[in-house]
Design a protein around this motif. Structure first.
Motif, PDB file in Angstrom:
ATOM      1  N   ARG A 243       0.819  -1.208   0.025  1.00 55.75           N
ATOM      2  CA  ARG A 243      -0.008   0.087   0.037  1.00 55.75           C
ATOM      3  C   ARG A 243       0.955   1.166   0.014  1.00 55.75           C
ATOM      4  N   PRO A 244       0.816   1.975  -1.018  1.00 49.98           N
ATOM      5  CA  PRO A 244       1.646   3.079  -0.997  1.00 49.98           C
ATOM      6  C   PRO A 244       1.395   4.240  -0.059  1.00 49.98           C
ATOM      7  N   GLY A 245       2.409   4.884   0.428  1.00 55.95           N
ATOM      8  CA  GLY A 245       2.124   5.886   1.644  1.00 55.95           C
ATOM      9  C   GLY A 245       3.661   6.308   2.096  1.00 55.95           C
ATOM     10  N   THR A 246       3.411   7.101   3.191  1.00 58.23           N
ATOM     11  CA  THR A 246       4.643   7.497   3.797  1.00 58.23           C
ATOM     12  C   THR A 246       5.001   6.908   4.975  1.00 58.23           C
ATOM     13  N   TYR A 247       6.372   6.955   5.379  1.00 54.67           N
ATOM     14  CA  TYR A 247       6.834   6.271   6.277  1.00 54.67           C
ATOM     15  C   TYR A 247       7.747   7.147   7.245  1.00 54.67           C
ATOM     16  N   LEU A 248       8.238   6.469   8.566  1.00 55.38           N
ATOM     17  CA  LEU A 248       9.046   7.258   9.434  1.00 55.38           C
ATOM     18  C   LEU A 248       9.832   6.156  10.024  1.00 55.38           C
ATOM     19  N   HIS A 249      11.361   6.041   9.850  1.00 60.13           N
ATOM     20  CA  HIS A 249      12.244   5.148  10.802  1.00 60.13           C
ATOM     21  C   HIS A 249      12.943   5.797  12.029  1.00 60.13           C
ATOM     22  N   VAL A 250      12.897   5.285  13.077  1.00 60.70           N
ATOM     23  CA  VAL A 250      13.665   5.661  14.202  1.00 60.70           C
ATOM     24  C   VAL A 250      14.832   4.624  14.759  1.00 60.70           C
ATOM     25  N   ALA A 251      16.007   4.982  14.392  1.00 59.84           N
ATOM     26  CA  ALA A 251      16.979   4.051  14.617  1.00 59.84           C
ATOM     27  C   ALA A 251      17.531   4.354  16.174  1.00 59.84           C
ATOM     28  N   PRO A 252      17.267   3.618  17.210  1.00 61.50           N
ATOM     29  CA  PRO A 252      17.871   4.123  18.520  1.00 61.50           C
ATOM     30  C   PRO A 252      19.277   3.590  18.607  1.00 61.50           C
ATOM     31  N   GLY A 253      19.525   2.506  17.876  1.00 56.84           N
ATOM     32  CA  GLY A 253      21.038   2.145  18.297  1.00 56.84           C
ATOM     33  C   GLY A 253      21.625   1.574  16.841  1.00 56.84           C
ATOM     34  N   ILE A 254      22.822   2.221  16.332  1.00 56.14           N
ATOM     35  CA  ILE A 254      23.586   1.945  15.200  1.00 56.14           C
ATOM     36  C   ILE A 254      25.007   1.418  15.697  1.00 56.14           C
ATOM     37  N   ALA A 255      25.335   0.224  15.460  1.00 51.67           N
ATOM     38  CA  ALA A 255      26.655   0.149  15.857  1.00 51.67           C
ATOM     39  C   ALA A 255      27.627   0.045  14.540  1.00 51.67           C
ATOM     40  N   SER A 256      28.730   0.694  14.532  1.00 52.56           N
ATOM     41  CA  SER A 256      29.606   0.739  13.485  1.00 52.56           C
ATOM     42  C   SER A 256      31.114   0.628  13.954  1.00 52.56           C
ATOM     43  N   PHE A 257      32.143   0.076  12.899  1.00 50.59           N
ATOM     44  CA  PHE A 257      33.250   0.116  13.122  1.00 50.59           C
ATOM     45  C   PHE A 257      34.273   0.467  12.056  1.00 50.59           C
ATOM     46  N   ASN A 258      35.516   0.959  11.992  1.00 51.12           N
ATOM     47  CA  ASN A 258      36.186   1.358  10.957  1.00 51.12           C
ATOM     48  C   ASN A 258      36.861   0.048  10.639  1.00 51.12           C
ATOM     49  N   VAL A 259      36.591  -0.377   9.201  1.00 53.00           N
ATOM     50  CA  VAL A 259      37.153  -1.692   8.624  1.00 53.00           C
ATOM     51  C   VAL A 259      38.506  -1.842   8.608  1.00 53.00           C
ATOM     52  N   LEU A 260      39.152  -0.249   8.366  1.00 52.60           N
ATOM     53  CA  LEU A 260      40.862  -0.323   8.358  1.00 52.60           C
ATOM     54  C   LEU A 260      41.144  -0.158   9.947  1.00 52.60           C
ATOM     55  N   ASP A 261      40.336   0.092  10.846  1.00 51.66           N
ATOM     56  CA  ASP A 261      41.021   0.113  12.120  1.00 51.66           C
ATOM     57  C   ASP A 261      39.858  -0.436  12.986  1.00 51.66           C
ATOM     58  N   PRO A 262      39.672  -1.530  13.106  1.00 52.16           N
ATOM     59  CA  PRO A 262      38.579  -2.176  14.035  1.00 52.16           C
ATOM     60  C   PRO A 262      38.378  -1.659  15.495  1.00 52.16           C
TER      61      PRO A 262
END
Length: 251
Positions: free
Chosen positions: A98-117
């Motif tokens: 069903r077409p429509g608008t959406y809203l996402h909230v990301a409370p937690g994003i984990a990331s690390f540098n591939v060149l320097d873990p």
């Protein structure tokens, strides 16, 4: 007396006989004949089949009427009036179809540098846009995002990100699988206790994949996870990150 009788007989014309009186029963009156004519039923005309059946002693068979013959002008004959057909109600679609608008909230994003873990970051963010669906399976989400990545405290470097996001894939009403492309700007905020407070501007490109699920009444509540690689230029920063989020579908 004898002389008178002889004279009477002799006075009749020759060849005539004495009148005879008819019996009372042999001459019905006009009234009786009229009544009998009224009481007699009309003459019944028997069909040839009945006559043959009477002669052979078998029961008469009723001839079946021939079936109607189709005519070329049958289409022109008026047909009985019919009630107008009701249009079929369109099928209702929900969730990712069903077409429509959406809203996402990301409370937690984990990331690390591939060149320097050892260089790891914690992030949060929001995004929103428009969901579209075509055909039986094609689906997409087109929108924008904002994220804040908090780097390690020694040195304390934060990244502010904003740009556009594009998710293209296939879905049914409950599940949406897709490829992810994000483009935008990466702004590095460096605190002044390191050297001096300044901001560095980078161009950002994210490539990844993801899956979302639609839950709840009318499939409005969204859950998703997106692993991706982030590339910045100029500079050498390649981040691998996993973004988990919740969302809501409007419309």
């Amino acid at each position: 007396m004898h002389i008178l009788f002889v004279l009477a007989v002799w006075s009749r014309a020759p060849g005539e006989s004495a009148p005879s009186v008819p019996p009372a029963e042999s001459a019905p009156s006009a009234v009786q004949s009229g009544e009998s004519a009224e009481l007699e039923p009309a003459e019944h005309v028997e069909s040839p089949d009945a006559t043959e059946a009477a002669a052979t002693g078998e029961p008469a068979q009723i001839a079946a009427s021939p079936p109607p013959v189709a005519s070329a002008t049958d289409d022109e004959k008026p047909s009985p009036a019919r009630a107008p057909a009701q249009p079929e109600a369109p099928l209702l679609t929900e969730g990712f179809r069903r077409p429509g608008t959406y809203l996402h909230v990301a409370p937690g994003i984990a990331s690390f540098n591939v060149l320097d873990p050892g260089y790891r970051q914690y992030a949060w963010g929001v995004s929103g846009g428009r969901s579209v669906a075509r055909g039986r399976r094609f689906a997409a989400q087109l929108g924008g995002f904002f994220e804040h990545l908090a780097g390690p405290r020694d040195p304390a470097v934060d990244l502010l990100r904003l740009g556009g996001e594009f998710r293209i894939g296939a879905s049914n009403e409950r599940v949406f699988g897709y490829g992810l492309i994000r483009t935008g700007l990466d702004i590095a905020v460096i605190p002044k206790d390191v050297y001096f407070q300044r901001a560095a501007l980078f161009f950002l490109l994210s490539l990844g994949a993801g899956v979302q699920g639609a839950l709840g009444p009318r499939r409005r509540f969204l859950l998703g996870v997106e692993p991706s690689f982030d590339f910045t230029w100029p500079g050498v920063l390649i981040l691998f990150r996993t973004r988990a989020f919740i969302g809501w579908r409007f419309g």
